[in-house]
Design an enzyme around this catalytic site. Structure first.
Site, PDB file in Angstrom:
ATOM      1  N   LYS A   1      47.111  49.694  21.291  1.00 13.36           N
ATOM      2  CA  LYS A   1      47.440  48.343  21.735  1.00 13.36           C
ATOM      3  C   LYS A   1      48.938  48.051  21.739  1.00 13.36           C
ATOM      4  O   LYS A   1      49.378  46.944  21.421  1.00 13.36           O
ATOM      5  CB  LYS A   1      46.656  47.316  20.911  1.00 13.36           C
ATOM      6  CG  LYS A   1      45.150  47.511  21.104  1.00 13.36           C
ATOM      7  CD  LYS A   1      44.294  46.538  20.380  1.00 13.36           C
ATOM      8  CE  LYS A   1      42.824  46.846  20.700  1.00 13.36           C
ATOM      9  NZ  LYS A   1      41.880  46.028  19.962  1.00 13.36           N
TER      10      LYS A   1
ATOM     11  N   HIS B   1      54.909  29.643  45.170  1.00 14.18           N
ATOM     12  CA  HIS B   1      54.621  29.017  43.878  1.00 14.18           C
ATOM     13  C   HIS B   1      54.710  27.498  43.964  1.00 14.18           C
ATOM     14  O   HIS B   1      53.935  26.783  43.320  1.00 14.18           O
ATOM     15  CB  HIS B   1      55.583  29.552  42.804  1.00 14.18           C
ATOM     16  CG  HIS B   1      55.090  30.802  42.144  1.00 14.18           C
ATOM     17  ND1 HIS B   1      54.252  30.779  41.050  1.00 14.18           N
ATOM     18  CD2 HIS B   1      55.291  32.114  42.434  1.00 14.18           C
ATOM     19  CE1 HIS B   1      53.969  32.017  40.684  1.00 14.18           C
ATOM     20  NE2 HIS B   1      54.586  32.848  41.514  1.00 14.18           N
TER      21      HIS B   1
ATOM     22  N   GLU C   1      47.296  31.000  36.344  1.00 15.88           N
ATOM     23  CA  GLU C   1      48.529  31.051  37.123  1.00 15.88           C
ATOM     24  C   GLU C   1      48.233  30.850  38.596  1.00 15.88           C
ATOM     25  O   GLU C   1      47.663  31.732  39.260  1.00 15.88           O
ATOM     26  CB  GLU C   1      49.251  32.388  36.919  1.00 15.88           C
ATOM     27  CG  GLU C   1      50.561  32.459  37.696  1.00 15.88           C
ATOM     28  CD  GLU C   1      51.261  33.796  37.592  1.00 15.88           C
ATOM     29  OE1 GLU C   1      52.250  33.992  38.327  1.00 15.88           O
ATOM     30  OE2 GLU C   1      50.826  34.648  36.792  1.00 15.88           O
TER      31      GLU C   1
ATOM     32  N   ASP D   1      38.782  44.416  26.367  1.00 18.57           N
ATOM     33  CA  ASP D   1      39.603  44.027  25.217  1.00 18.57           C
ATOM     34  C   ASP D   1      40.969  43.618  25.759  1.00 18.57           C
ATOM     35  O   ASP D   1      41.743  44.454  26.216  1.00 18.57           O
ATOM     36  CB  ASP D   1      39.737  45.214  24.258  1.00 18.57           C
ATOM     37  CG  ASP D   1      40.466  44.849  22.970  1.00 18.57           C
ATOM     38  OD1 ASP D   1      41.274  43.905  22.986  1.00 18.57           O
ATOM     39  OD2 ASP D   1      40.239  45.527  21.949  1.00 18.57           O
TER      40      ASP D   1
END
Length: 388
Positions: free
Chosen positions: A216, A381, A85, A290
């Site tokens: 998770k 952006h 990004e 993770d």
């Protein structure tokens, strides 16, 4: 249907990786040319992935210096951030400049536990209640059974939750420098086996996870009681510095925080800030965490105040930041290098990494919040995030 090539003798060799890349070319017509360009030996991926075929390369940048005034991380750090990004690294870098000019970010790890939550099933609610009383009376022996499986994990306490004819037990462990999910699973299984063998009353069955550990995925219980490390980062930004660097005033920022809080509440969001997941995910990927733990770790409680002097007090609480400096992907070569940049390789460094990430998140929140207020969000952006 053709089966993916695999060796029963040694599946972690460059020859096997090449066979799988050739298999992909034959099956799909796509040549994995860049995927096959790997700087480390295939054997180093053992235990981290199955059917090793190559690497998925993600651009990495560095932001900083980040001034951290922590209990485990003290000084200036350059933070590796892996992302696709555009503007992300630049935005965090801008936030780091702001907090650096304000004297740095204060960070503390105020809680540190990892869970596994089995469920025990009985004929009725009364039997389940009796079982819970027995668990409380035998906690020392349950702890001994759990800790017999690990030299690192320590069972701190067990929470109990009753519903219908079930008794959910939430085992809470300290896990050293490991994230600890597997460690906790192994220890809790051993404790459950002991409980099932020793409990004198009737019990239908038990299951290792009743889903109250919320592994998770975000949950309100983790926001309240923590999972992983509960990290609080805060700072005071002088109004003059905020206006010079971010082009907004402390009062503007404070007023917008109230509006954003209301919007997050209406949406039922687990995060009343802007984008904690951006900073967390990019550092996670760079350092071998993770990546699925971003689901829990991104939850945040953002708070601000105006001081009597008209400056901005700003804080970010991450109630469930799950990080490790040992085990998992932290030992892979590029990830180990990124951890080394921050002196987070080796024993006793997990809380240091947590403090650095907490400070990083705060900088990103300040930068994006100011960009939205100053109407610089879209233009940044357009300038940095377009590659078309």
């Amino acid at each position: 249907m053709s089966r993916i090539p695999r060796s029963k003798d040694d599946d972690y060799t460059e020859d096997m990786a090449q066979q799988r890349r050739e298999f992909v070319r034959e099956q799909t017509g796509v040549s994995l040319t860049h995927t096959g360009q790997c700087s480390f030996d295939a054997g180093e991926a053992r235990g981290n992935i199955e059917h090793f075929t190559g690497v998925c390369q993600i651009p990495m940048g560095i932001a900083g210096p980040l001034q951290v005034n922590g209990e485990h991380a003290r000084g200036a750090f350059y933070v590796p951030m892996a992302t696709t990004e555009g503007t992300l690294v630049g935005s965090y870098n801008r936030g780091m400049r702001l907090t650096r000019e304000a004297g740095g970010v204060n960070v503390s790890v105020v809680d540190d536990v990892m869970q596994r939550a089995p469920v025990f099933v009985f004929a009725n609610a009364r039997d389940a209640r009796t079982f819970g009383e027995w668990v409380e009376a035998n906690m020392d022996r349950i702890r001994a059974a759990a800790e017999s499986t690990t030299s690192v994990g320590k069972l701190q306490f067990v929470q109990q939750f009753a519903a219908a004819r079930f008794r959910y037990l939430r085992f809470n462990y300290s896990t050293g420098d490991a994230a600890g999910q597997n460690m906790c699973g192994r220890a809790t299984r051993e404790a459950c086996l002991w409980i099932a063998e020793q409990y004198p009353g009737p019990m239908e069955r038990w299951v290792l996870s009743g889903n109250m550990d919320t592994d998770k995925k975000h949950s309100q219980i983790n926001t309240l009681y923590s999972r992983g490390k509960r990290v609080i980062a805060d700072c005071v930004i002088p109004d003059a510095v905020l206006q010079q660097v971010m082009h907004v005033s402390a009062r503007q920022f404070f007023n917008q925080r109230g509006i954003s809080n209301l919007g997050a509440m209406m949406a039922g969001s687990s995060n009343n800030g802007s984008h904690a997941a951006n900073g967390i995910a990019s550092v996670f990927i760079a350092t071998g965490q993770d990546e699925a733990n971003v689901a829990e770790s991104q939850s945040a409680l953002v708070h601000s105040e105006l001081t009597d002097e008209g400056d901005l007090y700003y804080s970010v609480t991450l109630p469930s930041l799950i990080v490790a400096t040992h085990g998992g992907g932290t030992g892979l070569p590029t990830q180990r290098e990124c951890l080394g940049m921050m002196d987070c390789v080796g024993p006793g460094k997990a809380r240091k990494l947590a403090e650095i990430i907490g400070a990083t998140v705060l900088c990103g929140e300040l930068s994006l919040g100011a960009a939205v207020l100053a109407d610089e969000w879209v233009s940044s952006h357009e300038q940095y995030g377009r590659n078309r």
